[in-house]
Design a protein around this motif. Sequence first.
Motif, PDB file in Angstrom:
ATOM      1  N   GLU A  31       0.832  -1.207   0.000  1.00 29.65           N
ATOM      2  CA  GLU A  31       0.000   0.000   0.000  1.00 29.65           C
ATOM      3  C   GLU A  31       0.868   1.259   0.000  1.00 29.65           C
ATOM      4  N   GLU A  32       1.920   1.251   0.795  1.00 33.22           N
ATOM      5  CA  GLU A  32       2.821   2.409   0.839  1.00 33.22           C
ATOM      6  C   GLU A  32       3.555   2.593  -0.489  1.00 33.22           C
ATOM      7  N   LYS A  33       3.923   1.487  -1.133  1.00 33.73           N
ATOM      8  CA  LYS A  33       4.587   1.582  -2.438  1.00 33.73           C
ATOM      9  C   LYS A  33       3.676   2.255  -3.455  1.00 33.73           C
ATOM     10  N   VAL A  34       2.396   1.881  -3.447  1.00 33.86           N
ATOM     11  CA  VAL A  34       1.433   2.509  -4.358  1.00 33.86           C
ATOM     12  C   VAL A  34       1.314   4.001  -4.057  1.00 33.86           C
ATOM     13  N   LYS A  35       1.236   4.369  -2.782  1.00 32.83           N
ATOM     14  CA  LYS A  35       1.131   5.785  -2.403  1.00 32.83           C
ATOM     15  C   LYS A  35       2.372   6.574  -2.826  1.00 32.83           C
ATOM     16  N   ILE A  36       3.549   5.955  -2.715  1.00 31.38           N
ATOM     17  CA  ILE A  36       4.791   6.617  -3.139  1.00 31.38           C
ATOM     18  C   ILE A  36       4.765   6.850  -4.648  1.00 31.38           C
ATOM     19  N   LEU A  37       4.341   5.838  -5.404  1.00 30.84           N
ATOM     20  CA  LEU A  37       4.247   6.013  -6.852  1.00 30.84           C
ATOM     21  C   LEU A  37       3.230   7.090  -7.223  1.00 30.84           C
ATOM     22  N   GLU A  38       2.113   7.130  -6.537  1.00 30.74           N
ATOM     23  CA  GLU A  38       1.119   8.178  -6.788  1.00 30.74           C
ATOM     24  C   GLU A  38       1.711   9.549  -6.482  1.00 30.74           C
ATOM     25  N   PHE A  39       2.444   9.660  -5.376  1.00 32.39           N
ATOM     26  CA  PHE A  39       3.093  10.912  -4.978  1.00 32.39           C
ATOM     27  C   PHE A  39       4.078  11.375  -6.051  1.00 32.39           C
ATOM     28  N   LEU A  40       4.893  10.469  -6.555  1.00 32.19           N
ATOM     29  CA  LEU A  40       5.934  10.839  -7.514  1.00 32.19           C
ATOM     30  C   LEU A  40       5.412  11.041  -8.931  1.00 32.19           C
ATOM     31  N   ASN A  41       4.229  10.540  -9.218  1.00 26.74           N
ATOM     32  CA  ASN A  41       3.690  10.624 -10.578  1.00 26.74           C
ATOM     33  C   ASN A  41       2.540  11.609 -10.718  1.00 26.74           C
ATOM     34  N   GLN A  42       2.319  12.462  -9.727  1.00 24.45           N
ATOM     35  CA  GLN A  42       1.125  13.314  -9.776  1.00 24.45           C
ATOM     36  C   GLN A  42       1.280  14.577 -10.601  1.00 24.45           C
ATOM     37  N   THR A  43       2.481  14.888 -11.072  1.00 23.34           N
ATOM     38  CA  THR A  43       2.623  16.058 -11.938  1.00 23.34           C
ATOM     39  C   THR A  43       3.000  15.609 -13.344  1.00 23.34           C
ATOM     40  N   GLN A  44       2.790  16.494 -14.289  1.00 21.07           N
ATOM     41  CA  GLN A  44       3.154  16.180 -15.673  1.00 21.07           C
ATOM     42  C   GLN A  44       4.653  16.302 -15.915  1.00 21.07           C
ATOM     43  N   PHE A  45       5.379  16.864 -14.960  1.00 21.96           N
ATOM     44  CA  PHE A  45       6.805  17.128 -15.142  1.00 21.96           C
ATOM     45  C   PHE A  45       7.711  16.009 -14.616  1.00 21.96           C
ATOM     46  N   GLN A  46       7.176  15.148 -13.751  1.00 22.97           N
ATOM     47  CA  GLN A  46       7.974  14.070 -13.182  1.00 22.97           C
ATOM     48  C   GLN A  46       7.194  12.767 -13.254  1.00 22.97           C
ATOM     49  N   LYS A  47       7.888  11.709 -13.629  1.00 22.82           N
ATOM     50  CA  LYS A  47       7.303  10.369 -13.651  1.00 22.82           C
ATOM     51  C   LYS A  47       8.309   9.407 -13.044  1.00 22.82           C
ATOM     52  N   ALA A  48       7.797   8.336 -12.448  1.00 19.81           N
ATOM     53  CA  ALA A  48       8.670   7.382 -11.760  1.00 19.81           C
ATOM     54  C   ALA A  48       8.189   5.962 -11.998  1.00 19.81           C
ATOM     55  N   ILE A  49       9.138   5.043 -11.912  1.00 22.29           N
ATOM     56  CA  ILE A  49       8.839   3.614 -11.980  1.00 22.29           C
ATOM     57  C   ILE A  49       9.347   2.950 -10.708  1.00 22.29           C
ATOM     58  N   LEU A  50       8.777   1.792 -10.399  1.00 19.51           N
ATOM     59  CA  LEU A  50       9.156   1.014  -9.224  1.00 19.51           C
ATOM     60  C   LEU A  50       9.902  -0.242  -9.672  1.00 19.51           C
ATOM     61  N   VAL A  51      11.024  -0.528  -9.034  1.00 20.99           N
ATOM     62  CA  VAL A  51      11.777  -1.758  -9.281  1.00 20.99           C
ATOM     63  C   VAL A  51      11.776  -2.540  -7.973  1.00 20.99           C
ATOM     64  N   GLN A  52      11.088  -3.682  -7.984  1.00 24.54           N
ATOM     65  CA  GLN A  52      10.984  -4.524  -6.796  1.00 24.54           C
ATOM     66  C   GLN A  52      12.255  -5.351  -6.621  1.00 24.54           C
ATOM     67  N   ARG A  53      12.597  -5.633  -5.400  1.00 25.99           N
ATOM     68  CA  ARG A  53      13.755  -6.457  -5.091  1.00 25.99           C
ATOM     69  C   ARG A  53      13.541  -7.883  -5.598  1.00 25.99           C
ATOM     70  N   GLY A  54      14.578  -8.442  -6.133  1.00 26.35           N
ATOM     71  CA  GLY A  54      14.565  -9.831  -6.566  1.00 26.35           C
ATOM     72  C   GLY A  54      15.742 -10.559  -5.944  1.00 26.35           C
ATOM     73  N   ASN A  55      15.801 -11.859  -6.138  1.00 23.08           N
ATOM     74  CA  ASN A  55      16.917 -12.618  -5.582  1.00 23.08           C
ATOM     75  C   ASN A  55      17.591 -13.491  -6.627  1.00 23.08           C
ATOM     76  N   GLN A  56      17.324 -13.222  -7.896  1.00 23.50           N
ATOM     77  CA  GLN A  56      17.945 -13.986  -8.958  1.00 23.50           C
ATOM     78  C   GLN A  56      19.373 -13.482  -9.193  1.00 23.50           C
TER      79      GLN A  56
END
Length: 129
Positions: A96-121
Amino acid sequence: MEQLENNAYFWQKMDTLLLSSTCKIDHPQGSSHPIYANLIYPVDYGYLQDTVGTDTQPIHVFKGKKSAHNVGAIVISADILKKDCEVKLLVGCDEEEKVKILEFLNQTQFQKAILVQRGNQTPNWANND
């Protein structure tokens, strides 16, 4: 090649950065962004002391409510006003917090962000022991 080679060695290095630094929270959850007052931080936000990120400032951290001693994900943001890209660490954040962070970072037309989840490969090319 996979869309994203999620290398366990990369995450070990991220954890080392986190564990070898002191995390300072300078924007608690619910506080306003210092320049854009309408932007409210969804979780605690701060930085790792004695580190340097891509913007010559310390590495930024979103700190969730869970206790954690490793980096669970990163966000990569592109900002056309600042003409930069930044990596921010997510520590102790639930889904839920990850979604809120993405919403926070993507709410303007000037900044966009992507999320990279941790993996173990560990990709074959990374096994250079």
